[in-house]
Design a protein around this motif. Structure first.
Motif, short mmCIF file in Angstrom:
data_model
loop_
_atom_site.label_atom_id
_atom_site.label_comp_id
_atom_site.label_asym_id
_atom_site.label_seq_id
_atom_site.Cartn_x
_atom_site.Cartn_y
_atom_site.Cartn_z
N PHE A 12 0.79 -1.23 0.00
CA PHE A 12 0.00 0.00 0.00
C PHE A 12 0.83 1.28 0.00
N ASN A 13 2.15 1.18 0.17
CA ASN A 13 2.94 2.38 0.43
C ASN A 13 2.84 3.42 -0.69
N ASN A 14 3.14 3.04 -1.92
CA ASN A 14 3.09 3.99 -3.03
C ASN A 14 1.67 4.45 -3.28
N TRP A 15 0.72 3.52 -3.22
CA TRP A 15 -0.70 3.86 -3.40
C TRP A 15 -1.14 4.87 -2.36
N LYS A 16 -0.79 4.62 -1.11
CA LYS A 16 -1.21 5.52 -0.03
C LYS A 16 -0.63 6.92 -0.24
N ASP A 17 0.65 7.01 -0.57
CA ASP A 17 1.29 8.32 -0.76
C ASP A 17 0.63 9.09 -1.90
N LEU A 18 0.31 8.40 -2.97
CA LEU A 18 -0.29 9.06 -4.14
C LEU A 18 -1.74 9.46 -3.86
N MET A 19 -2.46 8.63 -3.11
CA MET A 19 -3.84 8.99 -2.77
C MET A 19 -3.89 10.25 -1.91
N GLN A 20 -2.87 10.46 -1.09
CA GLN A 20 -2.86 11.64 -0.21
C GLN A 20 -3.01 12.94 -0.98
N ASN A 21 -2.55 12.96 -2.23
CA ASN A 21 -2.63 14.17 -3.04
C ASN A 21 -4.06 14.68 -3.17
N PHE A 22 -5.03 13.76 -3.19
CA PHE A 22 -6.41 14.15 -3.46
C PHE A 22 -7.10 14.80 -2.27
N ALA A 23 -6.44 14.81 -1.12
CA ALA A 23 -7.02 15.48 0.05
C ALA A 23 -7.27 16.95 -0.23
N SER A 24 -6.45 17.53 -1.12
CA SER A 24 -6.54 18.97 -1.40
C SER A 24 -7.49 19.30 -2.55
N LEU A 25 -8.15 18.27 -3.12
CA LEU A 25 -9.04 18.51 -4.25
C LEU A 25 -10.49 18.18 -3.85
N PRO A 26 -11.26 19.17 -3.40
CA PRO A 26 -12.61 18.91 -2.90
C PRO A 26 -13.59 18.41 -3.95
N ASN A 27 -13.24 18.53 -5.23
CA ASN A 27 -14.13 18.07 -6.30
C ASN A 27 -13.94 16.59 -6.62
N VAL A 28 -13.00 15.93 -5.94
CA VAL A 28 -12.73 14.52 -6.21
C VAL A 28 -13.24 13.66 -5.05
N PHE A 29 -14.12 12.72 -5.37
CA PHE A 29 -14.69 11.79 -4.40
C PHE A 29 -14.05 10.41 -4.62
N CYS A 30 -14.43 9.45 -3.79
CA CYS A 30 -13.88 8.10 -3.90
C CYS A 30 -14.95 7.08 -3.56
N LYS A 31 -15.02 6.01 -4.37
CA LYS A 31 -15.95 4.91 -4.10
C LYS A 31 -15.28 3.83 -3.27
N VAL A 32 -15.92 3.51 -2.15
CA VAL A 32 -15.48 2.39 -1.34
C VAL A 32 -16.10 1.15 -1.98
N SER A 33 -15.37 0.60 -2.92
CA SER A 33 -15.91 -0.48 -3.75
C SER A 33 -14.75 -1.29 -4.32
N GLY A 34 -15.07 -2.46 -4.86
CA GLY A 34 -14.08 -3.25 -5.57
C GLY A 34 -12.98 -3.84 -4.72
N MET A 35 -13.17 -3.91 -3.40
CA MET A 35 -12.08 -4.35 -2.54
C MET A 35 -11.85 -5.86 -2.57
N ILE A 36 -12.92 -6.64 -2.51
CA ILE A 36 -12.69 -8.08 -2.35
C ILE A 36 -12.07 -8.71 -3.60
N THR A 37 -12.28 -8.10 -4.75
CA THR A 37 -11.65 -8.65 -5.95
C THR A 37 -10.21 -8.19 -6.13
N GLU A 38 -9.75 -7.26 -5.29
CA GLU A 38 -8.33 -6.91 -5.25
C GLU A 38 -7.60 -7.70 -4.16
N ALA A 39 -8.36 -8.44 -3.37
CA ALA A 39 -7.77 -9.31 -2.34
C ALA A 39 -7.62 -10.72 -2.91
#
Length: 277
Positions: free
Chosen positions: A174-201
């Motif tokens: 998760f390290n690189n993914w987590k660091d890159l996701m942090q960028n979106f904290a500053s963009l209020p127009n970008v949302f995220c779907k809590v979805s698709g997790m079990i098929t990535e496991a």
């Protein structure tokens, strides 16, 4: 509490049209239609959904809109429109005459990150806000930095990252993914779907704890105000049941306030996609 599922698919299976369904996904090589999902929702007490494109054709977009006209529980459609086309504005206007047409998606995960820098694509994205349309960003972690730069260009356009940008849950990387996701904290127009997790496991051996680190990350980045629940049905069936998917998010949010739960399960979806309750 009402639940809106912001991410599911329908198809009449065609091996050419849905060629992304490979041998490992053979359970998906069949029809999945609104009447099938309606029964699933009845058991799970889900009020409605947003149907999302699974084929890169405007014909499928029309089919999804026809389904939405006949099934009230389909509250909105995120379709595919050729955003690279010179007449994209006319195409978007034509679909926007249908009240349940809410947004557009392209399967960017199948493209190089540079796809998001193409002038024709940027021209198409720039037109979406004229019709109050959203854009679903379907990507892998390798696309995340370019996606951040891309979203920065359109501060008034509503974006949502599908499936949390598919973190490598199976490999617990998760390290690189987590660091890159942090960028979106500053963009209020970008949302995220809590979805698709079990098929990535690991499809056969996943457990609830596998999802805690990625869930903690998206909550830190987007907060309750910019997260939305999605099942990714029927693709989720490769690794579990609809109930499995819903229970993960319900368990994780169990200690949230009622207002926060309403946001992730209902309010954010209604406001983001401009759905009629």
């Amino acid at each position: 509490m009402q639940i809106i599922d912001t991410h599911q698919h329908f198809w009449t299976y065609d091996p050419l049209l849905y060629d992304w369904i490979d041998h490992s996904m053979s359970p998906l090589k069949q029809n999945f239609l609104p009447e099938d999902l309606h029964l699933v929702y009845k058991e799970a007490n889900v009020a409605g959904c947003v149907a999302v494109q699974a084929a890169s054709t405007e014909a499928e977009t029309t089919i999804l809109l026809d389904y939405a006209d006949h099934y009230d529980f389909i509250k909105g459609v995120v379709g595919w429109v050729d955003l690279l086309a010179e007449n994209v504005k006319d195409r978007l206007k034509s679909f926007s005459d249908r009240s349940k047409f809410k947004g557009v998606r392209h399967i960017i995960q199948s493209e190089s990150p540079e796809f998001m820098e193409r002038p024709e694509f940027l021209r198409g994205i720039a037109i979406l806000s004229e019709f109050n349309l959203t854009y679903d960003i379907l990507i892998y972690p390798k696309h995340l930095f370019t996606a951040y730069q891309f979203a920065q260009k359109f501060p008034n356009q509503k974006f949502v990252i599908d499936h949390m940008a598919k973190p490598m849950i199976k490999h617990r990387n998760f390290n690189n993914w987590k660091d890159l996701m942090q960028n979106f904290a500053s963009l209020p127009n970008v949302f995220c779907k809590v979805s698709g997790m079990i098929t990535e496991a690991d499809w056969k051996q996943w457990g609830y704890k596998d999802f805690l680190q990625p869930l903690d990350t998206v909550v830190e980045v987007f907060g309750a105000d910019r997260l939305m629940y999605g099942s990714d049905w029927p693709i989720c069936l490769l690794a579990g049941s609809y109930k499995n998917v819903l229970d993960i998010v319900k368990t994780y949010t169990n200690n949230w306030s009622d207002d926060e739960k309403e946001k992730i399960f209902y309010k954010n979806a209604t406001q983001f996609y401009n759905l009629v309750p």
